[in-house]
Scaffold this active site. Structure first.
Site, PDB file in Angstrom:
ATOM      1  N   ASP A 192       0.023   0.865  12.910  1.00  0.00           N
ATOM      2  CA  ASP A 192       0.051  -0.636  12.700  1.00  0.00           C
ATOM      3  C   ASP A 192       0.730  -1.314  11.580  1.00  0.00           C
ATOM      4  O   ASP A 192       1.377  -2.441  11.825  1.00  0.00           O
ATOM      5  CB  ASP A 192      -1.609  -1.209  12.716  1.00  0.00           C
ATOM      6  N   ARG A 229      -1.603  -1.107   3.845  1.00  0.00           N
ATOM      7  CA  ARG A 229      -2.986  -0.942   3.629  1.00  0.00           C
ATOM      8  C   ARG A 229      -3.829   0.336   3.749  1.00  0.00           C
ATOM      9  O   ARG A 229      -3.181   1.283   4.446  1.00  0.00           O
ATOM     10  CB  ARG A 229      -3.740  -2.120   4.172  1.00  0.00           C
ATOM     11  N   ASP A 230      -5.035   0.340   3.751  1.00  0.00           N
ATOM     12  CA  ASP A 230      -5.804   1.840   3.842  1.00  0.00           C
ATOM     13  C   ASP A 230      -5.850   1.823   5.386  1.00  0.00           C
ATOM     14  O   ASP A 230      -7.091   2.076   5.692  1.00  0.00           O
ATOM     15  CB  ASP A 230      -6.956   1.617   2.908  1.00  0.00           C
ATOM     16  N   GLU A 231      -5.212   1.575   6.128  1.00  0.00           N
ATOM     17  CA  GLU A 231      -5.289   1.793   7.683  1.00  0.00           C
ATOM     18  C   GLU A 231      -4.301   2.645   8.136  1.00  0.00           C
ATOM     19  O   GLU A 231      -4.508   3.995   8.440  1.00  0.00           O
ATOM     20  CB  GLU A 231      -5.074   0.264   8.276  1.00  0.00           C
ATOM     21  N   HIS A 234       3.850  -5.709  10.433  1.00  0.00           N
ATOM     22  CA  HIS A 234       3.036  -5.153  11.468  1.00  0.00           C
ATOM     23  C   HIS A 234       4.016  -5.357  12.886  1.00  0.00           C
ATOM     24  O   HIS A 234       4.862  -6.355  12.731  1.00  0.00           O
ATOM     25  CB  HIS A 234       1.994  -6.053  11.750  1.00  0.00           C
ATOM     26  N   TRP A 293      -5.441  -1.883  24.815  1.00  0.00           N
ATOM     27  CA  TRP A 293      -5.149  -0.760  23.869  1.00  0.00           C
ATOM     28  C   TRP A 293      -5.089   0.584  24.536  1.00  0.00           C
ATOM     29  O   TRP A 293      -4.176   1.191  24.472  1.00  0.00           O
ATOM     30  CB  TRP A 293      -6.471  -0.918  22.899  1.00  0.00           C
ATOM     31  N   ASP A 304      -1.115  -1.789  19.652  1.00  0.00           N
ATOM     32  CA  ASP A 304       0.062  -2.388  19.005  1.00  0.00           C
ATOM     33  C   ASP A 304       1.414  -1.445  19.645  1.00  0.00           C
ATOM     34  O   ASP A 304       2.676  -2.042  19.912  1.00  0.00           O
ATOM     35  CB  ASP A 304       0.127  -1.842  17.586  1.00  0.00           C
ATOM     36  N   GLU A 319       1.804  -9.360  10.590  1.00  0.00           N
ATOM     37  CA  GLU A 319       0.539  -8.938  11.313  1.00  0.00           C
ATOM     38  C   GLU A 319       0.021 -10.393  12.040  1.00  0.00           C
ATOM     39  O   GLU A 319      -0.464 -10.337  13.407  1.00  0.00           O
ATOM     40  CB  GLU A 319      -0.516  -8.448  10.534  1.00  0.00           C
TER      41      GLU A 319
HETATM   42  C1  BGC Z   1      -4.844  -3.301  13.301  1.00  0.00           C
HETATM   43  C2  BGC Z   1      -4.154  -3.585  14.485  1.00  0.00           C
HETATM   44  C3  BGC Z   1      -5.032  -3.312  15.510  1.00  0.00           C
HETATM   45  C4  BGC Z   1      -6.388  -3.930  15.433  1.00  0.00           C
HETATM   46  C5  BGC Z   1      -7.057  -3.869  16.807  1.00  0.00           C
HETATM   47  C6  BGC Z   1      -6.249  -3.789  13.257  1.00  0.00           C
HETATM   48  O1  BGC Z   1      -6.949  -3.680  12.090  1.00  0.00           O
HETATM   49  O2  BGC Z   1      -4.230  -3.365  12.163  1.00  0.00           O
HETATM   50  O3  BGC Z   1      -2.998  -3.985  14.515  1.00  0.00           O
HETATM   51  O4  BGC Z   1      -4.525  -3.355  16.819  1.00  0.00           O
HETATM   52  O5  BGC Z   1      -6.844  -3.799  14.458  1.00  0.00           O
HETATM   53  O6  BGC Z   1      -8.197  -4.788  16.435  1.00  0.00           O
END
Ligand code: BGC
Length: 741
Positions: A336, A340-342, A639, A403, A349, A618
């Site tokens: 995504d 960040r911490d993701e 994003h 998703w 996406d 994003e």
């Molecule tokens: C992500 C997304 C993702 C979404 C879903 C976010 O935290 O960055 O791009 O699709 O959460 O809720």
């Protein structure tokens, strides 16, 4: 074989000396790790993969790499060594989780050498290897690296090194349940280098601008005194005071430290980390102590295949931003965001962006690999989680509408764009299991994600600015769910037909009919309008063929009217936006589509461009002049999802489209649709058959076209309305003038 018994950094160094009694004829090193590794033989790096062996469901599958190492070996004494990092296996991943799969990195290698006398020498990882720790005190994907150059091990992977204090490694049994397979998909490599510009600097804090937001890291050469602690921080934007804005990084530390040896020029680039950034802050060095600073761009090594350009420079910058959003987030898996911490493989996406991605770059094998990850992540019940790889991250068995459907849409798109049946064959059974999961566990009377089925129903039209005030937007999740369920059934009917499964094709066509019927009953008013009233509900109904006949015209008019009421500003989220312009064009509102595309004020695609963005944000309101940055808890400037408009620029603005009945651009549709302020546009694509290209330019009321049809392909020119009939074009280059008829 494991290195340090500790569960976190320092990074273990592993080492083994061996003798070859003969000259080497051929040699192959096959190597992998749980975690990340870099290998060296006799002081030289093996291969150029970054973050090898890559991210898979490590409890099921690990990829190995295989290298020709004959040139690195010699008769006599040799040394093979490896440095291990935590990586996705046991480092920080997603929201500050760590040790997802295991407690510490592990390493496995086998080297087979053919000697001059035709005998074989083989070496494997075993208890005779030794280990120690060295300068890399910590190296983590989300946190960064701490490197103490005073602890460097010198010529540790060479024969003249005295390995004092090295200890035997711990030997671990191989988990036989895990399949060890050759790498699939392109590896991450260092792809480009950027020279940053010093934009502000006092004695203690230097700020550099790379001019581009990207994924990668900094390589720095410096000359300073021993024990100096150099700190590198990274950010996508600056705050109003000109300092790094890092609040949106959340728990990711995104900081690298280097403690200097102080014996001349020291060059350093961290190993097992990357950051998403444009700006670099260097502390601890005076400007003159920085000998060189370089931005190293990392991503999965895919060829750029597409090109788009037109007479509106802002749209060209938008295309640039889309491409860089892709480069930054196609790093091992489709993430995504990179900062960040993701940094997770969000299925939604990837699904919205896959078509655009396949224009910009050759993503075929990248998606082969990720679709295998999706299969590995599929739950026993058939569900597809919201992120892939998924391992104790969300613990959700259903990613929800738009998703989870990535499991159907992505392979189908790869098939369309590359004519690649294999991905359908590989994935068919998994698609069927997903359809059964929806039917049995997610639907009531063909309505999917009905609120009474389960508490969790999905992400809605994520981040739509439709007045709802919530991230999920105002479009009912069950409406989105049912629309995508219908879409899945329609695609699966096509997939079954391609694979010669006529019965399945009929079954899914019938299912599609039933879902479409249920959709109309529940969401379409007797007048043919959408009861929900949101733009996304109209977009989905129109795009997915869920309203027919006169109702279509009415609904499209309502949609266009609603857009006009908002003075041609966007209100759709992740789900509606990708199809919005397509739906407008198909229903006679090309002018409205162009007004949205060329809109420069907020919210629009060009608002970030006007405000200096170099990647896709994003959120439409990621930054506004009135407020500054959006809520720091979820605000990435890199994003790719909203970059899904890129496909429309290729397909409709320039007019380079595939024919689904002859996938892989065997039959190309050239269908330019000039509009808005544009006086010319061009696109090219390196298709599986060769280069296809189109350029159009207005000439008075006419249109001059320059079209290239690759050898082995055929094409049809479909002129814009009013410019005459469709005509067939053979291979070669065509100079055509279209006039109004
Ligand atoms: C992500 C997304 C993702 C979404 C879903 C976010 O935290 O960055 O791009 O699709 O959460 O809720």
């Amino acid at each position: 074989m494991t290195g340090s018994p500790r569960s976190s950094a320092p990074c273990p160094f592993l080492r083994k000396t061996f003798r070859l009694e003969q000259p080497v004829k051929a040699a192959r090193l096959t190597v992998t790790a749980l975690g990340m590794y870099e290998c060296e033989i006799n002081g030289q790096r093996v291969g150029d993969h970054v973050f090898a062996p890559g991210w898979t469901a490590y409890d099921k599958r690990v990829m190995y790499q295989s290298h020709d190492v004959a040139p690195l070996l010699r008769q006599g004494e040799n040394v093979i060594g490896a440095i291990l990092g935590d990586g996705w296996y046991c480092g920080f991943v997603g929201w500050g989780n760590r040790q997802l799969y295991g407690d510490r990195p592990r390493f496995l290698a086998q080297m087979d050498v053919l000697l001059a006398d035709e005998t074989m020498f083989s070496l494997v990882t075993d208890g005779t290897w030794t280990t120690t720790t060295g300068p890399i005190r910590e190296s983590d994907l989300l946190m960064g690296e701490i490197y103490d150059a005073r602890m460097e091990l010198g010529r540790w992977s060479q024969t003249d090194y005295a390995a004092e204090g090295w200890e035997p490694v711990l030997v671990d049994a191989i988990n036989k349940a895990v399949s060890i397979e050759e790498r699939l998909g392109p590896p991450v490599r260092r792809i480009e280098q950027i020279t940053p510009r010093l934009i502000s600097g006092n004695q203690n804090q230097l700020i550099y601008d790379c001019g581009q937001n990207f994924s990668g890291r900094a390589r720095i050469s410096m000359r300073t005194t021993r024990d100096t602690v150099v700190r590198l921080r990274f950010a996508e934007i600056l705050d109003p005071k000109g300092e790094l804005y890092t609040e949106n990084l959340r728990a990711a530390r995104v900081t690298d430290y280097h403690i200097c040896r102080g014996d001349g020029v020291e060059e350093w680039e961290p190993r097992f980390t990357f950051h998403g950034f444009r700006y670099i802050e260097v502390r601890g060095l005076k400007p003159e102590e920085v000998v060189e600073l370089t931005g190293v761009v990392l991503h999965s090594d895919m060829r750029v295949t597409g090109h788009f350009k037109c007479s509106n420079e802002l749209l060209n910058q938008l295309q640039h931003n889309i491409l860089w959003g892709q480069k930054s987030n196609f790093l091992e898996i489709p993430t995504d965001c990179p900062q960040r911490d993701e940094r997770l493989g969000w299925t939604g996406d990837a699904q919205v962006f896959v078509r655009t991605a396949a224009f910009n770059m050759d993503v075929r094998s990248f998606f082969h690999k990720w679709m295998r990850d999706v299969r590995d992540a599929q739950t026993a019940g058939g569900g597809i989680p919201p992120v892939v790889p998924e391992h104790n991250l969300t613990n959700m068995e259903d990613g929800g509408p738009a998703w989870a459907d990535a499991t159907i849409i992505c392979p189908w798109t790869i098939y369309l764009c590359y004519g690649d049946r294999k991905i359908l064959e590989n994935h068919y059974e998994s698609m069927e299991r997903f359809m059964d999961f929806l039917a049995q566990q997610r639907c009531i009377g063909r309505i999917r994600a009905h609120w009474s089925v389960a508490k969790w129903v999905g992400f809605g039209d994520w981040l739509a600015l439709d007045g709802s005030g919530i991230c999920e937007g105002a479009t009912p999740v069950d409406l989105i769910g049912t629309a995508f369920y219908a879409y899945d059934a329609a695609i699966l009917a096509e997939v079954a037909a391609v694979l010669g499964r006529a019965d399945d094709a009929a079954k899914y066509r019938q299912l599609h009919g039933e879902i479409a019927e249920a959709f109309r009953r529940r969401y379409v008013t007797p007048d043919g309008l959408m009861a929900s009233g949101t733009q996304t509900s109209a977009v989905l109904a129109l795009h997915l063929g869920l309203v027919e006949g006169e109702a279509k015209g009415l609904l499209a008019r309502e949609l266009a009217h609603d857009i006009e009421k908002r003075q041609f500003h966007l209100a759709t989220g992740f789900v509606g936006t990708p199809y919005l312009l397509e739906v407008l064009e198909e229903n006679g509102y090309l002018d409205v589509a162009y007004k949205l595309l060329e809109q420069e004020t907020f919210p629009s695609w060009l608002y970030p461009v006007k405000n200096g963005a170099t990647t896709i944000w994003e959120r439409w309101d990621g930054w506004t002049a009135e407020r500054g940055p959006q809520d720091k808890s979820m605000n990435s400037y890199n994003h790719y999802a909203y970059g899904a408009v890129g496909a429309w620029m290729y397909r409709t603005v320039a007019g380079l489209e595939l024919d689904p009945s002859q996938p892989g651009y065997r039959h190309i549709l050239f269908r330019p649709r000039p509009g808005g302020s544009l006086t010319w546009a061009e696109a090219s694509l390196d298709t599986p058959h060769g280069l296809a290209a189109i350029r159009w330019e207005r000439e008075g009321t006419g249109l001059r076209l320059d079209v290239t049809v690759p050898e082995g392909a055929q094409a049809t020119l479909q002129p814009p309305t009013g410019y005459g009939e469709a005509r067939a074009l053979g291979a070669g280059r065509h100079d055509i003038v279209l006039t109004v008829v």
